[in-house]
Every structure is written in structure tokens, then in C-alpha cells.
Enzyme design. Structure first.
Site, short mmCIF file in Angstrom:
data_model
loop_
_atom_site.label_atom_id
_atom_site.label_comp_id
_atom_site.label_asym_id
_atom_site.label_seq_id
_atom_site.Cartn_x
_atom_site.Cartn_y
_atom_site.Cartn_z
N VAL B 17 0.71 -1.20 -0.31
CA VAL B 17 -0.05 -0.25 -0.42
C VAL B 17 1.11 1.17 0.17
CG1 VAL B 17 -1.40 1.44 1.34
CG2 VAL B 17 -1.54 -0.83 1.04
N CYS B 131 -10.14 -2.07 2.99
CA CYS B 131 -10.13 -2.52 1.47
C CYS B 131 -11.82 -2.52 0.70
CB CYS B 131 -9.51 -2.84 1.16
SG CYS B 131 -9.59 -4.55 1.41
N GLY B 162 -4.40 -7.88 -0.93
CA GLY B 162 -4.65 -6.77 -0.01
C GLY B 162 -4.19 -7.52 1.15
N HIS B 251 -10.87 -5.67 -5.79
CA HIS B 251 -11.70 -7.50 -4.93
C HIS B 251 -13.50 -7.17 -5.28
CE1 HIS B 251 -9.02 -7.48 -2.00
NE2 HIS B 251 -9.85 -6.39 -0.73
#
Lengths: 349, 349
Positions: B17, B131, B162, B251
Site C-alpha cells: 500500500v 478495502c 490485500g 476485490h
């Protein structure tokens, strides 16, 4: 069972499901006098070993079914439409693994653990439900019987093998190309016969089969309509989202249900699932026990885990239902039907 | 905006990230005086290029935040707990991308398109939601405003990124091993810190983060609790099943909602989604238009498709919501918050 053995035909013997049917017949005790392997002209001549004997796959014709007791069809809807009634005319009971006759009211749509008595009213053709439907109703039936089912909302996680051997190769090749940083040329997914094709490797495609006018895909409509027919509950609220994913074997389903009965506990669901035929409960968060597509692959049962109550709605429960789409979802359910037809003396001749 | 530029710190600059935050800062107009890249001792010394300059990543200490206006944290909950309050004491506004402070009632949990006014009551720390929550609430907010939301039932399809850079490598290596018929040694999935590890390549794992006593995973509880907090609707019925899948980025979510208002049409939902900030509608079954993880990757918006009405329940609708989990799900939302803090003059010094 008055005879020494039965003459069985497998139509679509070289396909993904046909091959699995032959494997399942090989390990079962169903007494077979003759196994006749049938296919399109293109695949005729293929040699397949069955219990130590090399069998030559023949091109299917109407006459192929003359001496057949049970014909197991898995060569696509058009082949079933062409030959199923001809096979019945010649005295064969047809177990059809395509969608050709599933919603025909004269054709029983059967999952033996759920509605085997529907076999009693067969008129020659018996339909095997869609793979994603079979595993869901196998797990839901004991819950419907015990607590009543009010609604079902399912999101699926479906393997590529449901789309056939070519589809398996497409995932395999695309994945390798992707890892090699090579260009990808999607040819088959989401639907071979549809206009656009998208990558399946490292992706998720929310389209299985063609879109219908109502915005649902045919796969979603199959789950909705077939579930009601098998559970004998036309008023059951069922809705579905079907998604194709990059794994080879087993479909998984995130299923949300609401039950009629008040005050039902997770333990009560577990109890019903534990004793349900064809179901294996794998549900212990303390040891991270739950089924996955890989853990279910190659096994005949329907596996259920992640059973838990909706924290807001006390009639609502989640289930995670996983099963090998080529076994319980296709070949195994087909062979089970054939076995029940023989046990119940439901042959045509 | 009275100053020429702001001093920004990125904590966790070498993580998945953190790297994305730096990329997003590079393409945005936010006036930066100094960019300070911070990390653990282990990663300190790494060189990262930012707008043509090589920056050396430094080990984070309390003193690192002395001259910082905004600190963007994405180095895990323990690092945020260690340094966030120290940074605030030194006058930095913290935008925290971990779960450390999200449910703290003194900490606004913000998706700018949804609840940017919650920023006004910040006390130094602002939390960036999970997220999977961000993309869902971005799409649901315009529908709540227009029609009222009664309930939400979501099943997720979540990318491995993730779980960080190591997780991406695990999927890549496992996939290659699988294709080579080599043995697979799962080390990270489903959860690095949990006891058992299962294959993620060509599989689906219905566990993201640790199991809670109620049978839900922490990821599922985050979606439930954070959605209510962000939408300011504690009584909203939200329930979730979170599944990790073998793809790298974005996602996807199969979201079922019930709206309060009667007689709402799919067209009405489309209209609201079309004009919703941060949302792109991609929904035309006639041309097989819908978002997929790959089509959304690298883009900042939340993409919505497969909008359709439940055929039994006229208040029920399905949506398929897809977004890049590292952009809108993390880095982009974090930078958006930082930009809003500056625009609204909400800095501490």
C-alpha cells in the site's frame, strides 16, 4: 435386480463428464453386461480402457441404443435432443446430464438424496440437474425438512471444468502465459458461443452461460428454477449470482438462507447436516476447518462449512457449500440415478 | 491553502500500500514541500524515486514526525498504535490505513465520496476503512440516499494483494509450482499469523483474517461494523462472507440489498449510480459489459455492474461491485482524505 448385468451406454464418452462417468462406473458395483461408449463422429475411434478392457468409442446413431438398458447422456443439449427420445423408443432409460429436458414437466429432475421418489414417475427420460444446483439442494434439503425454507440467496464460485476439457486447457495455458508476461488471447470464457471473450486466468467473470432478457444469466436461472422443481416448492424465493473463477475443480457457494421456524440455532443446523445423506459437515473455526475447492476435489460428497447465524436476522443463516462439480455435480449424480433406476426396477425392458 | 507546500510522511513506504500511496502522490497535484518515507528498521535505507528524486527510506521514530503536516500510515496496526498518537502530539494529522483506530468513536472513518464531513470532527487521527468496505459503501451511499437501505448481504471475491507483497509472491510461486506438478508448501494463506495454511493457487479460501468467537472472521466483522459507521446507520442489517481468491488485484463483491422505497426500478438504480461520485456504471448485458478484477485494476473508481432486481422480492437488488483494492481500497482513498484535510483547512498546524 433379476438380471446378471445391464447394458449401459455413455453418450459423450470422450468429454470431461463422460470420462468421469466411466471412472465412477469402474469403481461402483453396478453389474454391467456391456458398456457402450458413444460420441460424435469426430471422437469416434478413441480407445478408452474400462476394467482392463480397451473399448472403442463409436459414433452415436439411433441404432446404437437398440440393446441398451440405460443411456447416460453428457454430450450437450443438442445431442440429447437428437437422440434421447430415440433411445427411449428403443427401450433405454435415459439419464440426461444436459439442460435439454430439465424443466420439462414430464421429466423428473433428480438428486437421489433429495427427491429419489420422483424417479417413479419417469417416462423414459430422467434429467440430472445443473452442477451448481445439485450441491446446493443436497445441503438445503435436510434444512428444509427440519426448519422450512423461506428464501435462498446464493453467490457462486465456480470452477472452469464445468465448461469442459477445452476450458481447463484455456485456464492452464492463459495462466502460464500470464506468468511469462506473454500476451493472452481469450477464446472461450466466459461463454464459448457468446461474442466477447475475457481472460479467466487471475480474474473473476460474473457471467456463466448467456444473458437472458431479465438480466440474469442462464446459469442463474437454472439455479433458481431447478432448485424449486427439485425441492417441490414453486413458491420458494431463490435468487443467484454465478461467477466463474480461475480454479479447475469444485464449485463453492456462499448461500444465505432464511428458515421458517423461529429460534433455530447453528447447532440445530449442524445436527441436520451431520446426518444428511451425501453431506459432510466440515465446520470448526477453532481449527480453521472448512471445505475448499481443492479439499473437495475427487470426493463424492457435498461439503458444508462456515455455518453461522445472521447477527441481525435470527432466521437467517450462512452456509459455504463445496462439491466436486464433475462428481456430485455431474458424473456421480448420474450414476447414482442409474443405480436407483435399477434398484427400484424402473427400467423400460 | 495558504502554504506553498506540505510536509507529508508515508509510514510503511516499502509495503504494497505504501508503494501505491507514493505512486498516487506522484500523479496528484497536492503541493508537497517534503516527502518523508518511513519504515521499519529492516527496510530503512531502501531508495525510492519520487518525481525524479531518489529518496532514502528512514526508520520511523517519534521524532520523525516533528515537522510533518500529514502522516499516511500503512505499516500494520501495531506500528500505527506505536506512532500515531506521537505523530499527532507533534502536530501531524494521521491518516491511518490499518484497523487500529477504525472503530474508535473519536476517530472519523472516512470515504470522501460518502462521509467527508466526518473529517470536520477529527482529533488528529482519521481512519481509512477496510478495502472491501470502501468499495461497497461508495456504491451503496447514493442508493441509501435515494431509496433507503434496509439490508445488505455481501459475498466477496478478494484479491491476494490485500495481504501484502509476500502474498502476491506466494500466489505467483504456488501457481507456477502447481503448473509444473511440483509440491506446494503454503506458508501464508489464509492468514499469516494463524495456525494452518492452505493452498491459494487454483483454490478459494473462505477465511480472511482470524475467526472471532461468533464464527465470523475479522474481515467479515470489519465489513459489518465499518459499513454502519460510515453510513451513519447503526441499525442497518449488514452481513458478510469474505473469500480469498487466486487473483492479484481488485476485490469483487456480490452484493444483495433491500431498499426501503417501494417500486424502485433497475433504471432508477442505474441513474443514481451514473451520477454518483467515484462510481462508474458498467452494466450492459447485451454487450457483456460488467466489471472484472482485471478490468478495474489500476483504476481509481468503483465499478458496478450486473444490477438486477430479485425476481421474487421487489425491494431486493443484486449488484456486482469491483474496485482496485490497493487504490480506492487503500492508497487512493488515503490520499483523497489527505487532499480533503488540506482543502478544508483541517491541519493541526
Amino acid at each position: 435386480m433379476t438380471r446378471k448385468g445391464y447394458n449401459i451406454a455413455v453418450v459423450g464418452a470422450t468429454g470431461a463428464v463422460g470420462q468421469k462417468i466411466i471412472e465412477v462406473l469402474e469403481e461402483r458395483d453396478l453389474p454391467i453386461n456391456q458398456l457402450k461408449l458413444l460420441s460424435s463422429k469426430r471422437s469416434a475411434g478413441t480407445i478408452i480402457n474400462f476394467k482392463g478392457n480397451d473399448l472403442i468409442v463409436e459414433e452415436a446413431t439411433n441404432d446404437s441404443f437398440e440393446d441398451i438398458d440405460i443411456a447416460l447422456f453428457s454430450a450437450g443439449g443438442s445431442v440429447s435432443k437428437q437422440f434421447a427420445n430415440e433411445a427411449v423408443k428403443r427401450g433405454a432409460v435415459v439419464v440426461d446430464n444436459t439442460s435439454a429436458f430439465r424443466m420439462d414437466e414430464n421429466v423428473p429432475l433428480v438428486v437421489p438424496e433429495v427427491n429419489e421418489n420422483d424417479l417413479l414417475r419417469h417416462q423414459g427420460i430422467i434429467a440430472n440437474p445443473n452442477c451448481s444446483t445439485i450441491q446446493m439442494v443436497t445441503a438445503l434439503k435436510p434444512l428444509q425438512d427440519a426448519f422450512g425454507l423461506k428464501r435462498v440467496i446464493v453467490s457462486t464460485y465456480q470452477a472452469v471444468s464445468g465448461a469442459g476439457n477445452q476450458a481447463v486447457e484455456e485456464l492452464r495455458n492463459q495462466t502460464q502465459n500470464y506468468l511469462n508476461n506473454e500476451e493472452i488471447h481469450p477464446e472461450l470464457f466466459p461463454v464459448k458461443g457468446d461474442k466477447n471473450h475475457y481472460p479467466i486466468a487471475f480474474n473473476a467473470l460474473p457471467q456463466i452461460d448467456m444473458f437472458q432478457d431479465n438480466g440474469y444469466t442462464l446459469e442463474e436461472m437454472k439455479m433458481i428454477n431447478e432448485t424449486r422443481k427439485i425441492l417441490h416448492k414453486n413458491e420458494l424465493a431463490v435468487t443467484a449470482t454465478c461467477v466463474r473463477l480461475p480454479f479447475f475443480t469444485s464449485h463453492a457457494e456462499s448461500v444465505y438462507i432464511e428458515v421458517e421456524e423461529e429460534g433455530v440455532s447453528v447447532e440445530a443446523l449442524w445436527e441436520m447436516l451431520r446426518k444428511a445423506p451425501g453431506v459432510t459437515l466440515q465446520d470448526n473455526p477453532n481449527i480453521q476447518e472448512y471445505p475448499t475447492p481443492q479439499s473437495a476435489a475427487g470426493k463424492k460428497d457435498v461439503f458444508v462449512g462456515r455455518v453461522r447465524k445472521d447477527l441481525d436476522n435470527h432466521n437467517g443463516f450462512h452456509l459455504w457449500i463445496v462439491s466436486d462439480n464433475l462428481l456430485k455435480g455431474a458424473a456421480w449424480n448420474t450414476v447414482q440415478i442409474a443405480e436407483r433406476v435399477i434398484e427400484k426396477n424402473l427400467l423400460l425392458k
